[in-house]
Design an enzyme around this catalytic site. Structure first.
Site, PDB file in Angstrom:
ATOM      1  N   HIS A   1       7.499  12.271 -22.112  1.00  0.00           N
ATOM      2  CA  HIS A   1       6.342  10.770 -22.933  1.00  0.00           C
ATOM      3  C   HIS A   1       5.146  10.334 -21.533  1.00  0.00           C
ATOM      4  O   HIS A   1       5.849   9.229 -22.083  1.00  0.00           O
ATOM      5  CB  HIS A   1       7.500  10.108 -23.032  1.00  0.00           C
TER       6      HIS A   1
ATOM      7  N   PHE B   1      -0.803  -3.417  -9.434  1.00  0.00           N
ATOM      8  CA  PHE B   1      -0.588  -1.722  -9.453  1.00  0.00           C
ATOM      9  C   PHE B   1      -0.201  -1.106  -8.624  1.00  0.00           C
ATOM     10  O   PHE B   1      -1.348  -0.593  -8.812  1.00  0.00           O
ATOM     11  CB  PHE B   1      -1.597  -1.420 -10.871  1.00  0.00           C
TER      12      PHE B   1
ATOM     13  N   CYS C   1       5.979   5.107  -9.530  1.00  0.00           N
ATOM     14  CA  CYS C   1       5.733   6.869  -9.756  1.00  0.00           C
ATOM     15  C   CYS C   1       5.683   7.190 -11.197  1.00  0.00           C
ATOM     16  O   CYS C   1       6.646   7.547 -11.777  1.00  0.00           O
ATOM     17  CB  CYS C   1       5.881   7.767  -8.739  1.00  0.00           C
TER      18      CYS C   1
HETATM   19  N1  INI Z   1      10.200   6.790 -15.142  1.00  0.00           N
HETATM   20  C1  INI Z   1       8.889   6.343 -13.559  1.00  0.00           C
HETATM   21  O1  INI Z   1       9.192   5.646 -13.164  1.00  0.00           O
HETATM   22  N2  INI Z   1       8.607   7.698 -13.975  1.00  0.00           N
HETATM   23  C2  INI Z   1       8.461   8.305 -14.787  1.00  0.00           C
HETATM   24  O2  INI Z   1       7.921   9.779 -14.403  1.00  0.00           O
HETATM   25  C3  INI Z   1       9.690   8.929 -15.624  1.00  0.00           C
HETATM   26  N3  INI Z   1       9.611  10.004 -16.697  1.00  0.00           N
HETATM   27  O3  INI Z   1       9.442  10.988 -16.090  1.00  0.00           O
HETATM   28  O4  INI Z   1       9.526   9.897 -17.866  1.00  0.00           O
HETATM   29  C4  INI Z   1      10.630   7.798 -15.750  1.00  0.00           C
HETATM   30  N4  INI Z   1      10.736   7.450 -16.641  1.00  0.00           N
HETATM   31  C5  INI Z   1      11.859   6.377 -17.259  1.00  0.00           C
HETATM   32  C6  INI Z   1      12.259   5.178 -17.880  1.00  0.00           C
HETATM   33  O5  INI Z   1      10.754   4.826 -16.689  1.00  0.00           O
HETATM   34  C7  INI Z   1      13.072   4.395 -17.542  1.00  0.00           C
HETATM   35  O6  INI Z   1      13.935   4.363 -16.611  1.00  0.00           O
HETATM   36  C8  INI Z   1      14.234   5.044 -18.742  1.00  0.00           C
HETATM   37  O7  INI Z   1      13.495   6.155 -20.073  1.00  0.00           O
HETATM   38  C9  INI Z   1      15.371   3.928 -18.567  1.00  0.00           C
HETATM   39  O8  INI Z   1      14.405   3.096 -19.735  1.00  0.00           O
END
Ligand code: INI
Length: 165
Positions: A96, A121, A88
């Site tokens: 980002h 997906f 999600c």
């Molecule tokens: N990961 C998600 O699954 N959903 C998000 O909304 C999200 N946001 O908000 O940044 C998110 N970020 C984490 C990313 O997927 C990685 O786990 C993180 O950057 C570590 O590599």
């Protein structure tokens, strides 16, 4: 001429059978309240379609960006007919959003096409939490269910297409 049966659409899912299928699920913990509902929907759909519980493997990752790597690892085992991805990404919660959403879908599709394995997906990409709730068991359905139905359908299609590969 060989006819490829394309009739098993999500609108005609009563025909879908998951009997004998081995399914991997990559589950992202980020936005866990939402993704746990997607996971529940996917698991129940697989079981209801006849997939054995012991033939469902679930691995969890911190966030959506880690899904493609874990999917690649599962594919490498050669043990699965299809994978389901669950995650999600919410625009309101990240500056980002585009990077996370785009890289996730691109990575998942790359693993799928490079390895010729269906990977569906079940990753929600929404503007806000309310939309995510609505699509994870609320009034707009549950994307986990759709991803599970698509995985069963594509696993069957892959078997039927095997003479062409
Ligand atoms: N990961 C998600 O699954 N959903 C998000 O909304 C999200 N946001 O908000 O940044 C998110 N970020 C984490 C990313 O997927 C990685 O786990 C993180 O950057 C570590 O590599």
């Amino acid at each position: 001429m060989t006819k490829v049966d394309q009739t098993e659409t999500p609108n005609n899912c009563s025909k879908l059978s998951g009997v004998g299928l081995k399914i991997g699920i990559v589950f992202s913990r980020f936005n866990n309240l939402i993704t746990s509902q997607l996971l529940k929907g996917a698991e129940k759909t697989l079981i209801d379609a006849g997939v054995n519980k012991q033939d469902i493997t679930i691995v969890d990752v911190p966030g959506a960006l880690e899904i493609p790597y874990a999917a690649q690892s599962l594919v490498g085992s050669g043990n699965f007919d299809a994978l389901i991805t669950i995650g999600c990404v919410i625009r309101g919660e990240t500056s980002h959003y585009e990077i996370v959403a785009n890289q996730t879908v691109e990575g998942i599709n790359r693993v799928s096409l490079d390895n010729r394995i269906p990977i569906t997906f079940g990753v929600l990409t929404t503007e806000n939490v309310e939309q995510a709730i609505a699509r994870s068991g609320g009034d707009k359905g549950n994307l986990g269910i759709e991803a599970a139905l698509a995985a069963i359908e594509l696993a069957g299609l892959t078997k039927r297409l095997s003479p062409f590969n």
